[in-house]
Scaffold this active site. Structure first.
Site, PDB file in Angstrom:
ATOM      1  N   GLU A 230       0.780  -1.238   0.000  1.00  0.00           N
ATOM      2  CA  GLU A 230       0.000   0.000   0.000  1.00  0.00           C
ATOM      3  C   GLU A 230       0.814   1.290   0.000  1.00  0.00           C
ATOM      4  O   GLU A 230       0.581   2.179   0.827  1.00  0.00           O
ATOM      5  CB  GLU A 230      -0.981   0.004   1.185  1.00  0.00           C
ATOM      6  CG  GLU A 230      -2.032  -1.075   1.079  1.00  0.00           C
ATOM      7  CD  GLU A 230      -3.104  -1.005   2.148  1.00  0.00           C
ATOM      8  OE1 GLU A 230      -4.177  -1.568   1.922  1.00  0.00           O
ATOM      9  OE2 GLU A 230      -2.872  -0.368   3.211  1.00  0.00           O
ATOM     10  N   GLU A 330      -6.087  -8.006  -0.172  1.00  0.00           N
ATOM     11  CA  GLU A 330      -6.755  -7.672   1.091  1.00  0.00           C
ATOM     12  C   GLU A 330      -8.201  -7.314   0.802  1.00  0.00           C
ATOM     13  O   GLU A 330      -8.504  -6.659  -0.195  1.00  0.00           O
ATOM     14  CB  GLU A 330      -6.091  -6.470   1.797  1.00  0.00           C
ATOM     15  CG  GLU A 330      -4.743  -6.729   2.419  1.00  0.00           C
ATOM     16  CD  GLU A 330      -4.262  -5.524   3.228  1.00  0.00           C
ATOM     17  OE1 GLU A 330      -5.114  -4.708   3.645  1.00  0.00           O
ATOM     18  OE2 GLU A 330      -3.043  -5.402   3.429  1.00  0.00           O
TER      19      GLU A 330
END
EC number: 2.4.1.-
Length: 438
Positions: A230, A330
């Site tokens: 991320e 995710e």
């Protein structure tokens, strides 16, 4: 004439050998992406074209997150006063000091995830885990308060995975200076990954990971190394980030490894990475990791269940159009942001109108205990999970966040499964074909 024939034959044979060599080392997908690199005794232990990843993240293990294991952070709370609670692992270890932090973390690492967890993961029909780990497990900066010792447990985990026929991504979840300012990077509210030597230190750490886990010793288990979790594209220099990804890719390949390289989408739109790290440029075995959540803004939280499902289904349609392999690395069942400290220590929930200037939607109290969920909310959660599963399996598969939490049921695969909200087997559908893929 004869000389011409000999020359023509020689050219043909050379061309044939070139084609054969190309096919052996570069078998292409129809869209131009590489399936495997074969040869040299190497085979990638996962066919991203034909196999579907069904897995869980082992979150909260090697990188502390306050909302996942609040029991490690609550001792610092004084009644309702959270001002003394460390906001991330950096400040947690800094507050405790190395000796106490090491003692507590050794106990945590040895108990949060054990071989029994891997057996349960396999028994529930899963074939994969993603293991987040911070740079500090491999290299400490001067004055870093972090403690080490994670690596021995990572290597135990790889052995447990092998024993239970589970494949693994090793995911570098935190970079020095932080790549996103999230508490799950180790250091909240910092965005210094691209400053000073931090990027180079990250590459050095990756090189250690590549040499340890990217070779033959673990090639039957490790089917991807994620260069960085991320990175927050909107606040980073994207040209520098692309160079970092390219340098990381080249560093792994220079070790002779064929292990797939995983890049997170950096919160860019679908298709953004289509022309980056491509076979045409000589790069292969690249997977894009997309994360799917719908709870981190007031607008997303205000969607009704049909809108949530529509967004999830559109994810599948959009992901299918990408040229790289992709996986939902995710996602969760969350329809609220109610889990304590999900948004960070000393921050409330948007759902209750207590954070981010979001409008009040409802009370978080019943959301914290799955036994208090209404039948409607349970049904909505099951529908939402199934729609996401359908969308993610339309491409490369999914990795739920997370395997377990202490008391955040929307984020716990275990809790959702044992309460009948996560399908078991994972292919079971009470609400089939919500997305219309088939």
């Amino acid at each position: 004439m004869q000389l011409s024939f000999i020359l023509t034959s020689s050219v043909f044979i050379l061309l044939l050998e070139f084609v054969k060599a190309s096919v052996i080392s570069n078998p292409f997908k129809p869209n131009g992406n590489l399936k495997f690199k074969r040869g040299g005794g190497h085979n990638v232990a996962w066919d991203y074209d034909n196999n579907v990843i069904r897995g869980v993240n082992l979150g909260g293990w090697f990188v502390l997150e306050p909302y996942m294991t609040p029991s490690l952070f609550e001792p610092f709370q004084n009644g309702n006063d959270q001002s003394g609670v460390p906001v991330d692992e950096y400040h947690w270890t800094q507050t405790l000091g190395k000796e106490a932090a090491s003692r507590i973390l050794q106990k945590h690492w040895s108990t949060w995830i054990t071989e029994q967890d891997f057996k349960q993961i396999s028994n529930l029909g899963l074939n994969f885990v993603r293991i987040p780990i911070g740079y500090w497990a491999f290299q400490l900066l001067d004055n870093d308060p972090y403690v080490q010792g994670q690596v021995q447990y990572l290597e135990k985990a790889l052995g447990w995975a092998r024993k239970n026929n589970i494949r693994v991504w090793i995911d570098l979840h935190g970079a020095p200076g932080s790549q996103n300012g999230f508490d799950n990077s180790g250091l909240r509210d910092s965005y210094n990954f691209q400053n000073g030597d931090n990027t180079q230190v990250t590459l050095n750490v990756l090189n250690t990971i590549f040499k340890k886990y990217g070779g033959n010793e673990y090639s039957d288990v490790v089917i991807g190394i994620e260069l960085l979790n991320e990175p927050l594209g909107p606040v980073l220099n994207m040209d520098k980030l692309k160079q970092f990804f390219l340098d990381g890719y080249n560093s792994l390949r220079q070790t002779g490894s064929v292990t797939p390289v995983i890049i997170h989408d950096a919160f860019q739109v679908f298709g953004y990475w289509n022309n980056f790290l491509t076979v045409a440029e000589g790069q292969w075995n690249v997977v894009v990791d997309h994360h799917h959540y719908q709870v981190f803004s007031g607008g997303e939280l205000s969607r009704n269940i049909n809108d949530h499902i529509s967004v999830a289904c559109n994810w599948g349609w959009d992901a299918k159009k990408e040229s790289h392999w992709n996986v939902a690395g995710e996602w969760s069942a969350a329809l609220t942001d109610c889990a304590k400290w999900l948004n960070g220590v000393n921050r409330g929930a948007r759902y209750e109108g207590a954070y981010d200037n979001a409008p009040y939607i409802g009370s978080c109290q019943p959301m914290l205990d799955i036994s208090q969920w209404s039948d409607e909310h349970k049904t909505d959660t099951r529908r939402y999970i199934e729609a996401q599963l359908d969308a993610f399996e339309y491409t490369g598969g999914w990795v739920f966040w997370s395997w377990k939490t202490e008391n955040a049921p929307e984020w716990s695969f275990q809790t959702l499964t044992y309460n009948g909200l996560f399908p078991q087997p994972v292919t079971d559908r009470q609400f089939p074909n919500q997305c219309g893929f088939h």
